[in-house]
Write an enzyme that holds these catalytic residues in place. Sequence first.
Site: not given
Length: 459
Positions: A89, A119, A196, A249
């Site tokens: 965000h 998020d 954030s 792999g």
Amino acid sequence: MRITILAIGLTAVFLFTGPADQAAVASSLRETPLVRAVQRAQRAVINIHTEKNAEESNSVFGTTKRGRINGMGTGIVIDERGYAVTNNHVIAGVDTIEVSLNDGSRYPAHVVTFDRKHDLAIIKVEGDADLDVMTIGTSSDLMLGETVIAVGNAYGYVHTVTSGIVSSLSRDVEVNEEQQYKNLIQTDASINPGNSGGPLLNLDGEVIGINVAIRQGAQRIGFAIPIDEARNLIARLMSIEVLESKFHGVATKDIKQPELQELLVETVTTGSPGEKAGISAGDIIVRIGDVEVHDRVDLERALLGRTVSDEIPVVVKRDEEEQSLTLKLASTTRAQYAHGVEQPIETKPVSYERGGTWDVLGLRLEELPENQKSRVGPRYRGGMQVQAVRADSPAAASGIRRGDVLVGLHVWETVNTENVTYVIGHPQLKTFSPLKFFILRNGETLYGHLTLKNSISTP
């Protein structure tokens, strides 16, 4: 002043001889574990500054610009080359990203990939930034009441440090109808807009969470994604198979314990580069090149940017002894391995092939000739010129027209045919819809969203 030591049991009381001694001891008392934790982490925290249009439309045609909106967030450096994790965000829908470091220097950055549901996003700092990689801890042994520290770009006040405790564990939080979080850490360390994507640290200076949300209207109720869970998601975002269509792999499992963090090999695909290198189930991957490996993020970032011709040194621990191996990647993906046989990659023109850009997007594209690269300026390495737009197609509905230069789809640049083929053939293409695109028109970068359809049309 004379010095006297009074010893009572195991307790010693010091009296000081002079100001110099008092200052030295005072300094040691001030340099608490919290201070040392912040000092250890600060060079691996970046402040994120973003800009985007005040009004956004799903079509580049006819969009009215009413000004710019500035955003802010925080990121955690996970690789010396400039890769950092933040919240999705923080960077969703932005036009430009700039980061600032603890020394005040500023650098442009761009989005590499993201996970909207959880998020999280990966960005890359451009230029020659002097970055430290954040020390990673574990969220497997968190204790209620233990001291934690948040570092971030709170309200634009860069590198703000706050502290508190772990208030609760395993919180489920619903922000709105589109965004819900599971199993979060709750803390009373002050977290504000701009925090954030930043780190939640323990007193050892290790990241134990990624700050993600606050309780609106409350004080000192913040939430963080546990780092063990976040690292699993970051590994998927950093996968060389997703970002570069290369394959090793090796399927692995992160071992996360308070005193032990290591990467266990669970299975190795038959005929894969991992098997050819001699990697076996049960091995512990210790080091790849110069990267010490503690989990799958380290595995993927150590291989990111390697070519298929590189001979990559790998150290594994097997039966408590280290063994040195050599790994060479394959230019393919897991899906192209069948019955232990590497399948050749078919390269086809994307403009007219069934399932190509004409069918999926409604575009006929041509690589921008070398003598026209100046059209895209220094910001882009190249682009795909639009030769035709199919009527009633997603491209037509979004206002793309002949002569535009396609420079990006989703989170990837579109410099050549292979770039476009990779995006429209991506196994998760449906989850990208609406597919964000970037075009150049008359020297200006425009963007919009393509709503993809399931139907196939012919040219």
